[in-house]
Motif scaffolding. Structure first.
Motif: not given
Length: 280
Positions: A114-136
């Motif tokens: 579960l810790d791995m799943l949560w950390q992976n979710s945080i990673e996906v959230a952080s990367i996707s938000a960063a890419c959205l900022a770049y796209y904008n």
């Protein structure tokens, strides 16, 4: 029949007959969602709701003071934090901050998963938000909201959670943790959609959960799902490497990513670290 085959059959049966025990949103997240839907709720009233969970209150102050919100002047009280974040964003951010409470197990091996799943979710959230900022920054405003995308990324694979928890109840069949990861990757989609429906999340959240593993771009796009796919590409999350590479090149042509190793780009890395800090 091997133990792994038995566990696979048990999980498939429970999914097909709607017998999996689904996780519930933390009480404070439910209250925030309910109160935020009231048209006349005030910022002070919303702060009172969040204050019922001291840990969440502390996190909201941290969010308000983070680079994620783009402000440099520090706030010191929950009321100030809620005012800075604003009612339009408070719902998604508060639910995102409270979600970690769901990823809990008494079983050591399962808690590790579960810790791995949560950390992976945080990673996906952080990367996707960063890419959205770049796209904008490249094409102007996209109409996609970073707080919505962050929450979507945190729950895009939420169906893996009850599968892992169910495996906890079958400890004699649990076996190799890598097999458990295989199960959650291949069986979680239908469960994720079911959970988000039960939680009352909008259809666009359910569509992300349904489609993020499909390596085809949204049309028209880019959409929220595309940014979550892009984050999973950065995480080496797809087995079809040829299709993954084609999709990455498409996203580069759409100005969602500047280069193949886009996580090395300084603008993306800066926002990525900012979002990661919110969850640390």
């Amino acid at each position: 029949m091997t133990a792994q085959q038995q566990l696979l059959q048990i999980l498939k049966h429970k999914i097909q007959h709607d017998e999996l025990v689904l996780p519930t949103l933390p009480d404070v997240a439910l209250k925030v969602r309910q109160r935020s839907a009231e048209p006349d709720i005030s910022l002070n009233e919303m702060a009172d709701v969040i204050a019922q969970d001291p840990a969440l209150a502390a996190r909201m102050i941290k969010v308000a003071n983070s680079a994620f919100m783009g402000r440099s002047i520090k706030v010191t009280t929950l009321n100030q934090a809620v005012t800075r974040i604003g009612l339009s964003q408070i719902r998604n951010i508060a639910i995102a901050m409270a979600l970690e409470q769901v990823f809990v197990s008494k079983h050591k091996q399962v808690q590790k998963q579960l810790d791995m799943l949560w950390q992976n979710s945080i990673e996906v959230a952080s990367i996707s938000a960063a890419c959205l900022a770049y796209y904008n920054s490249q094409v102007g405003r996209s109409g996609l909201n970073k707080d919505v995308l962050t929450l979507m990324a945190l729950v895009h694979n939420i169906g893996a959670l009850p599968l892992i928890t169910e495996a906890e109840r079958q400890q004699d069949l649990l076996g190799d943790s890598r097999f458990l990861l295989f199960l959650t990757t291949n069986l979680a989609t239908q469960v994720s959609v079911r959970i988000l429906n039960v939680w009352g999340f909008a259809d666009e959240f359910q569509q992300v959960a349904l489609n993020w593993q499909t390596l085809e771009p949204c049309n028209p796009g880019p959409d929220y799902t595309d940014f979550i796919r892009l984050a999973n590409i950065a995480r080496d999350g797809y087995s079809d490497k040829e299709q993954e590479q084609r999709l990455l090149k498409y996203y580069m042509n759409m100005h969602m990513a500047p280069q193949e190793n886009f996580m090395l780009h300084p603008d993306i890395q800066t926002v990525y670290q900012d979002v990661r800090t919110v969850f640390s």
